[in-house]
Design an enzyme around this catalytic site. Structure first.
Site, mmCIF file in Angstrom:
data_model
loop_
_atom_site.group_PDB
_atom_site.id
_atom_site.type_symbol
_atom_site.label_atom_id
_atom_site.label_comp_id
_atom_site.label_asym_id
_atom_site.label_seq_id
_atom_site.Cartn_x
_atom_site.Cartn_y
_atom_site.Cartn_z
ATOM 1 N N SER A 1 0.817 -1.222 0.000
ATOM 2 C CA SER A 1 0.000 0.000 0.000
ATOM 3 C C SER A 1 0.852 1.274 0.000
ATOM 4 C CB SER A 1 -0.893 -0.014 1.250
ATOM 5 O OG SER A 1 -1.308 1.301 1.561
ATOM 6 N N GLY A 2 0.520 2.182 -0.911
ATOM 7 C CA GLY A 2 1.222 3.464 -0.943
ATOM 8 C C GLY A 2 0.945 4.279 0.310
ATOM 9 N N LEU A 3 -0.312 4.223 0.758
ATOM 10 C CA LEU A 3 -0.671 4.951 1.972
ATOM 11 C C LEU A 3 0.135 4.429 3.154
ATOM 12 C CD1 LEU A 3 -2.457 6.829 3.714
ATOM 13 C CD2 LEU A 3 -4.146 4.980 3.832
ATOM 14 N N ASP B 1 0.862 10.656 1.840
ATOM 15 C CA ASP B 1 0.623 9.818 0.656
ATOM 16 C C ASP B 1 0.514 10.702 -0.583
ATOM 17 O OD1 ASP B 1 0.075 7.658 -0.945
ATOM 18 O OD2 ASP B 1 -1.977 7.348 -0.222
ATOM 19 N N ASP C 1 1.303 -0.917 -4.927
ATOM 20 C CA ASP C 1 0.528 0.270 -5.267
ATOM 21 C C ASP C 1 1.536 1.275 -5.824
ATOM 22 O OD1 ASP C 1 -0.852 2.640 -5.282
ATOM 23 O OD2 ASP C 1 -1.272 2.660 -3.123
ATOM 24 N N ASP D 1 1.040 4.059 -7.333
ATOM 25 C CA ASP D 1 0.463 5.404 -7.511
ATOM 26 C C ASP D 1 0.196 5.673 -8.998
ATOM 27 O OD1 ASP D 1 0.467 5.678 -4.807
ATOM 28 O OD2 ASP D 1 2.306 6.853 -4.697
ATOM 29 N N GLU E 1 -2.750 4.190 -10.980
ATOM 30 C CA GLU E 1 -4.059 4.850 -10.987
ATOM 31 C C GLU E 1 -4.039 6.030 -11.959
ATOM 32 O OE1 GLU E 1 -3.320 5.294 -6.780
ATOM 33 O OE2 GLU E 1 -3.865 7.414 -6.875
ATOM 34 N N LYS F 1 0.330 12.539 -6.842
ATOM 35 C CA LYS F 1 -1.062 12.243 -6.511
ATOM 36 C C LYS F 1 -1.362 12.544 -5.045
ATOM 37 C CE LYS F 1 -1.501 9.176 -4.138
ATOM 38 N NZ LYS F 1 -1.678 7.840 -3.516
ATOM 39 N N ASN G 1 -3.983 10.911 -1.834
ATOM 40 C CA ASN G 1 -4.772 9.729 -1.493
ATOM 41 C C ASN G 1 -6.226 9.958 -1.895
ATOM 42 O OD1 ASN G 1 -6.589 8.136 0.577
ATOM 43 N ND2 ASN G 1 -4.625 7.065 0.440
ATOM 44 N N SER G 2 -6.844 8.903 -2.381
ATOM 45 C CA SER G 2 -8.199 9.011 -2.937
ATOM 46 C C SER G 2 -9.239 9.434 -1.903
ATOM 47 C CB SER G 2 -8.607 7.665 -3.531
ATOM 48 O OG SER G 2 -7.689 7.297 -4.528
ATOM 49 N N ARG H 1 -5.931 1.159 -12.345
ATOM 50 C CA ARG H 1 -6.922 1.603 -11.348
ATOM 51 C C ARG H 1 -7.691 2.799 -11.878
ATOM 52 N NH1 ARG H 1 -5.107 2.998 -5.200
ATOM 53 N NH2 ARG H 1 -6.329 4.904 -4.882
ATOM 54 N N HIS I 1 -12.168 1.828 -7.947
ATOM 55 C CA HIS I 1 -12.114 2.364 -6.590
ATOM 56 C C HIS I 1 -13.340 3.231 -6.312
ATOM 57 C CE1 HIS I 1 -10.273 2.717 -2.859
ATOM 58 N NE2 HIS I 1 -9.417 3.702 -3.048
#
Ligand code: SPV
Ligand code: MG
Length: 553
Positions: free
Chosen positions: A59-61, A71, A98, A100, A127, A133, A135-136, A172, A203
């Site tokens: 996970s990038g987060l 992130d 991930d 990104d 993504e 980027k 975080n979503s 993504r 997502h």
């Protein structure tokens, strides 16, 4: 096995020949739903594997959080790569990173894919946002999306850059996150599929699964679909199964649970200024060593490290007073007489430690309470007044459990002499000073030796053996002086134990025996005693003058 039930791959049976990329590809493409569990470093990767998961979500987060960053691509992609390498090295299960946005344009993506392959990462998910980027789940609708063509080109470039056919690239789609709706999501997913994506990650930041379910319904089975139910976590997993999703990612829950635990522990210790309320609530250090694989290293050390030193022990005979030192030994035995700030015994133990001998047994007797150095094992010869060295050694017989160097508490020596003793393969080896004519012990009671041949350049490499011990240094045939220590091998230790046991049957004789007498019995038992010649670099502390000399030894 029921669809979607975890199918743990025990570490021992994970096939060596199946590439991680192939394992991941199978997880994504098989009919049965699979799960990826988040990890963010080598330790959490191991935790994921041990729990039975078949794959890891890098996970990038979580990786950025664990690095103390946001992130937002604050950690550079090569820094992420370092983490990825530790994770991949730690486990046998595959990881989907991930990635990104791919950290740049199509060219960055090509380089990323090659580097990930080199570091043992099985696949990457990118993504369709803009580098750097966010975080979503942070201001999702404010985030610009990448141009479809540009992102499709990135996927194509990535697929063409991979040298391993099974390396997985997941595209993504962030259309729902950015608020663009189903049509846009489907349009993007189709473009990315055509560009070569192995799977689509759809997502959504809604609390309900409506977006991802309608997407899946429209999408059908054009290619595998991956989901991240962080926000719609109340949806039963069977619903995802019914809809035919390929893979469910539990995206950040190890990082978050670690954070909960760390915050709690830190607060508690800060408040208490002690560990009492914490100790029982954290894993033992033994558990840390276990998961680090300490046991394997211990086995490997046995296979690959040289045997000597690791297993050699020492016995130091230090029971006698040493009355010749007068007042210096009024309240302590000779072994504890201070020489330049350190007792003799401390110096001897240091010498042993410096060559890797940590298991040192000391036989105490006179003023035993004064013999109190730490990290040594003590046995006592309380009859020190009426017995000699061999009786003392008899007290330490249980320490003769393998190769052992035996020495006196009043003899200092340089470490190379012990090293040379340890390197000999023979069962009994005595250290002999070939320079006996200049010995400080000339004129004192000392142990001179007659050997099979004198020390000479010609004898170098020959196995020289002991004929006999004599007290008269001027006697014909004397070739050296015994320095007061000897080595026994594993087998020699066993022989010595049995010789000691037999000799102890006659206590009067046994109690009067000195080490040379014992070695004579060893010879009589058919054992050869090897002589190791050296010159000087040892000191028998037998007088106040020796104590002074010892200070500069
Ligand atoms: C991550 O784990 O870093 C992800 C998933 O990208 S999410 O945080 O849900 O966007
Ligand atoms: Mg991410």
């Amino acid at each position: 096995m029921a669809r979607g039930v975890l199918n743990p791959v025990p570490m021992s049976t994970a096939s060596k020949s199946t590439k991680k990329s192939t394992l991941l590809k199978n997880l994504i493409t098989r009919p049965e739903m699979s799960f990826l569990m988040e990890a963010h470093n080598g330790l959490s990767a191991k935790v994921v594997e041990e729990a039975g998961f078949e794959g890891i979500w890098g996970s990038g987060l979580s990786i950025s959080a664990a690095l103390g960053c946001r992130d937002n691509n604050e950690a550079s992609w090569t820094q992420v790569l370092e983490v990825v390498e530790f994770m991949a090295d730690a486990v046998k299960i595959p990881m989907l990173l991930d990635g990104d946005t791919g950290y740049g344009n199509f060219n960055s993506m090509r380089r990323l894919v090659r580097k990930l392959e080199q570091r043992g990462c099985a696949g990457v998910c990118i993504e369709d946002k803009i580098f750097p980027k966010t975080n979503s789940f942070i201001r999702g609708s404010a985030q610009p999306l990448a141009e479809i063509d540009e992102f499709a080109g990135k996927i194509k470039a990535g697929k063409e850059a991979q040298s391993d056919d099974d390396f997985v690239i997941v595209a993504r789609v962030e259309a729902f996150i950015a608020g663009w709706g189903l049509e846009e999501a489907l349009k993007r997913a189709e473009a990315y599929r055509k560009a070569g994506a192995d799977a689509i990650l759809i997502h959504s930041a809604l609390k309900s699964p409506s977006e991802i379910l309608t997407f899946k319904k429209e999408w059908g089975n054009r290619c595998p679909v991956v989901i991240v139910p962080t926000k719609y976590y109340t949806t039963p997993t069977d619903v995802f199964r019914e809809y035919g999703f390929s893979t469910v990612i539990w995206a950040n829950h190890l990082m978050r649970s670690a954070l909960t635990a760390m915050q709690k522990t830190a607060k508690q210790i800060m408040a208490d200024q002690n560990l009492l309320n914490v100790e029982d609530n954290v894993v033992s250090v033994a558990e840390v060593f276990r998961i680090q694989g300490e046991a394997e290293l211990e086995q490997a050390e046995k296979l690959y490290l040289p045997k000597h030193g690791q297993t050699t022990r020492a016995i130091v005979l230090a029971a006698s007073r040493g009355a010749e030192l007068g007042d210096l030994t009024k309240d302590r035995p000779k072994a504890m007489v201070d020489i330049n700030g350190q007792p003799l015994l401390g110096r001897i133990a240091d010498t042993y430690r410096s060559v890797g001998i940590k298991d040192v047994t000391v036989v105490r007797g006179y003023k035993k309470e004064a013999v109190n150095l730490t990290s040594l094992t003590y046995v006592d010869n309380d009859a020190f007044d009426t017995t000699q060295e061999v009786a003392s050694l008899g007290k330490a017989a249980s320490a003769l459990a393998g190769a052992t160097v035996i020495s006196y508490g009043d003899v200092l020596f340089k470490k190379y002499i012990v090293q040379e003793l340890m390197e000999t393969a023979d069962d009994f080896v005595i250290a002999v000073d070939a320079n006996w004519k200049e010995s400080r012990n000339r004129g004192r009671v000392a142990d001179f030796v007659v050997c099979s041949e004198p020390n000479s350049k010609r004898s170098f490499g020959n196995v020289v053996t002991l004929k006999e011990f004599v007290h008269d240094g001027d006697r014909e045939g004397v070739m050296g002086e015994w320095m007061g220590f000897f080595k026994v091998s594993d087998k020699g230790a066993a022989v010595l134990k049995s010789v000691l046991e037999k000799a102890s049957v006659d206590p009067a004789k046994f109690n009067a025996m000195k080490i040379p007498d014992l070695l004579k019995l060893v010879q009589q038992a058919g054992q050869q005693v090897r002589v190791l010649y050296t010159t000087g670099h040892w000191l028998d502390v037998d007088s106040v003058e020796d104590v002074v000399v010892g200070a500069s030894f």
